[in-house]
Design a protein around this motif. Structure first.
Motif, mmCIF file in Angstrom:
data_model
loop_
_atom_site.group_PDB
_atom_site.id
_atom_site.type_symbol
_atom_site.label_atom_id
_atom_site.label_comp_id
_atom_site.label_asym_id
_atom_site.label_seq_id
_atom_site.Cartn_x
_atom_site.Cartn_y
_atom_site.Cartn_z
ATOM 1 N N ARG A 88 -84.077 -18.076 3.920
ATOM 2 C CA ARG A 88 -85.075 -17.505 3.027
ATOM 3 C C ARG A 88 -84.391 -17.161 1.720
ATOM 4 N NH1 ARG A 88 -87.519 -13.263 7.506
ATOM 5 N NH2 ARG A 88 -88.621 -14.815 8.775
ATOM 6 N N GLY A 89 -85.143 -17.283 0.640
ATOM 7 C CA GLY A 89 -84.587 -16.914 -0.645
ATOM 8 C C GLY A 89 -84.678 -18.041 -1.638
ATOM 9 N N PHE B 228 -79.362 -16.610 -0.822
ATOM 10 C CA PHE B 228 -79.981 -17.191 0.353
ATOM 11 C C PHE B 228 -79.543 -16.407 1.582
ATOM 12 C CE2 PHE B 228 -79.248 -20.521 -2.771
ATOM 13 C CZ PHE B 228 -80.528 -21.044 -2.931
ATOM 14 N N GLU B 229 -80.495 -16.099 2.432
ATOM 15 C CA GLU B 229 -80.192 -15.346 3.643
ATOM 16 C C GLU B 229 -80.903 -15.975 4.821
ATOM 17 O OE1 GLU B 229 -80.315 -10.800 5.495
ATOM 18 O OE2 GLU B 229 -80.952 -11.194 3.430
ATOM 19 N N CYS B 230 -80.187 -16.115 5.938
ATOM 20 C CA CYS B 230 -80.764 -16.644 7.172
ATOM 21 C C CYS B 230 -81.320 -15.486 7.989
ATOM 22 C CB CYS B 230 -79.700 -17.397 7.964
ATOM 23 S SG CYS B 230 -80.303 -18.101 9.523
ATOM 24 N N VAL B 231 -82.280 -15.777 8.822
ATOM 25 C CA VAL B 231 -82.847 -14.743 9.684
ATOM 26 C C VAL B 231 -81.805 -14.199 10.648
ATOM 27 C CG1 VAL B 231 -85.206 -15.628 9.524
ATOM 28 C CG2 VAL B 231 -83.668 -16.514 11.301
ATOM 29 N N CYS B 232 -80.710 -14.932 10.832
ATOM 30 C CA CYS B 232 -79.644 -14.448 11.712
ATOM 31 C C CYS B 232 -78.751 -13.425 11.013
ATOM 32 C CB CYS B 232 -78.797 -15.609 12.220
ATOM 33 S SG CYS B 232 -77.733 -16.376 10.968
ATOM 34 N N GLY B 233 -78.946 -13.249 9.698
ATOM 35 C CA GLY B 233 -78.171 -12.273 8.956
ATOM 36 C C GLY B 233 -77.120 -12.855 8.037
ATOM 37 N N HIS C 210 -88.103 -25.680 -3.358
ATOM 38 C CA HIS C 210 -88.344 -24.802 -4.501
ATOM 39 C C HIS C 210 -87.101 -24.614 -5.366
ATOM 40 C CE1 HIS C 210 -91.804 -22.911 -2.005
ATOM 41 N NE2 HIS C 210 -92.165 -24.038 -2.589
ATOM 42 N N THR C 211 -85.922 -24.950 -4.806
ATOM 43 C CA THR C 211 -84.699 -24.776 -5.588
ATOM 44 C C THR C 211 -84.309 -26.016 -6.370
ATOM 45 O OG1 THR C 211 -83.282 -25.423 -3.733
ATOM 46 C CG2 THR C 211 -83.820 -23.088 -3.945
ATOM 47 N N ARG D 11 -90.171 -25.748 7.147
ATOM 48 C CA ARG D 11 -88.906 -25.036 7.320
ATOM 49 C C ARG D 11 -87.990 -25.193 6.113
ATOM 50 N NH1 ARG D 11 -86.046 -23.193 11.117
ATOM 51 N NH2 ARG D 11 -84.305 -24.635 10.858
ATOM 52 N N TRP D 12 -88.193 -26.257 5.363
ATOM 53 C CA TRP D 12 -87.324 -26.532 4.237
ATOM 54 C C TRP D 12 -88.016 -26.303 2.899
ATOM 55 C CZ3 TRP D 12 -82.198 -27.578 4.847
ATOM 56 C CH2 TRP D 12 -81.766 -27.858 6.150
ATOM 57 N N ALA D 13 -89.096 -25.583 2.902
ATOM 58 C CA ALA D 13 -89.805 -25.320 1.659
ATOM 59 C C ALA D 13 -88.918 -24.584 0.654
ATOM 60 C CB ALA D 13 -91.071 -24.529 1.943
#
Length: 330
Positions: free
Chosen positions: A267-268, A273-278, A328-329, A322-324
């Motif tokens: 996400r981000g 950028f940050e993953c849901v896993c932290g 966007h980047t 999942r790769w939206a």
């Protein structure tokens, strides 16, 4: 490799099995070899030899097999290329010339090896056609195949051979099925087996010298054929083994790996950028690799296509939501 060969030579960055050829395979009566395809799933345990098995103990002859031309019957004779007026071209130009005698018929005591040769049969019109496997008896005294002298008589040649039994008709095997059946007979030049019992590739000296490591080998498909990977560790194109694999090829060949693991969702945007896993990342590339699968880092060491954006874009095509964030980047 596609083959029941036993000695591999490595040259010009390509691992080559001594009996590999795109033209005439000396083990096939009047036939040439090609890249075997997948035509039907099958149990990979070779059929049991005929009941009247005999061996070389107490002076008895070992059981020999020949895989090749289909449709022959008991008591018929298998003839060498010269007697069926075949113009035998043994190896393509890029392969070191192996010793080939077109006036000999080639036999093996290894049933799996013979099945591999039968699966590669090509008829006189260059059409792929499943071959047959025969138990045969050599006419005259068999000679050790000089290419496979280290195999202690497992591969021999003779002037002609008579068919004792038809072992299996219509042999159809994928490339890796052939490799699995012939696995015990495939050796590196110093006699080291190319595969472990579970089909894991064992690195050659040249591969290790090129920097190929065990963590990369662990990712390779079991029983990967030596026509699928060169001695630099690069996966080659299934359509042209002189070229390296594309990103799409890599996803197909490494389909057994977990790609785009749903437990990792980035996400981000921008530079955060940050993953849901932290896990957090500062670059698009590092974030994309994390979401695609950390094994991508290992694949990138040896495969140009894995270092390109193409592979990530293919994953994004499969699961665009999942790769939206990546879209966007751009």
């Amino acid at each position: 490799m596609l083959l029941s060969a036993t000695r591999i030579r490595e040259l010009d960055g390509i691992a080559v099995v001594a009996s590999a050829t795109c033209y005439l395979d000396r083990w096939l009566l009047g036939a040439s070899t090609t890249w075997p395809g997948s035509t039907r799933p099958r149990e990979l345990t070779p059929p049991q030899p005929p009941d009247h098995e005999f061996d070389d103990q107490e002076g008895r002859m070992p059981i020999y097999y020949h895989g090749g031309v289909p449709g022959k019957r008991r008591r018929q004779t298998i003839l060498p290329a010269t007697k069926v007026k075949m113009n035998a071209v043994y190896n393509p130009d890029h392969v070191e010339k192996a010793i080939y005698y077109p006036d000999r018929v080639y036999l093996t005591t290894h049933l799996g090896a013979a099945m591999g040769y039968a699966a590669r049969y090509i008829d006189r019109r260059a059409r792929r056609s499943p071959g047959d496997v025969y138990q045969v008896e050599p006419i005259g005294t068999p000679e050790v195949d000089p290419d496979f002298a280290a195999q202690d008589g497992a591969f021999v040649m003779c002037r002609e051979a008579v068919i004792i039994e038809v072992v299996e008709r219509n042999v159809q095997l994928t490339l890796r099925e052939q490799t699995r059946l012939a696995g015990p007979t495939i050796l590196w030049p110093r006699g080291k087996p190319v595969y472990t019992d579970d089909g894991t590739l064992q690195l050659s000296d040249q591969m290790r010298a090129a920097g190929v490591r065990d963590d990369y080998v662990a990712l390779l498909p079991k029983w990967i054929d030596l026509t699928e990977i060169n001695s630099l560790g690069e996966i080659v194109s299934p359509r042209n083994f002189t070229k390296t694999a594309t990103a799409r090829d890599l996803l197909d060949i490494f389909s057994h790996l977990t790609w785009d693991n749903p437990t990792h969702q980035i996400r981000g945007a921008g530079h955060a950028f940050e993953c849901v896993c932290g896990q957090r990342y500062d670059t698009t590339n590092s974030a994309a690799i994390h979401q695609a699968g950390e094994h991508l880092v290992v694949l990138q060491r040896h495969n140009i296509a894995a270092r390109s954006r193409d592979l990530i874009d293919l994953l994004a095509e499969r699961r665009p939501q999942r790769w939206a964030w990546l879209t966007h980047t751009k």
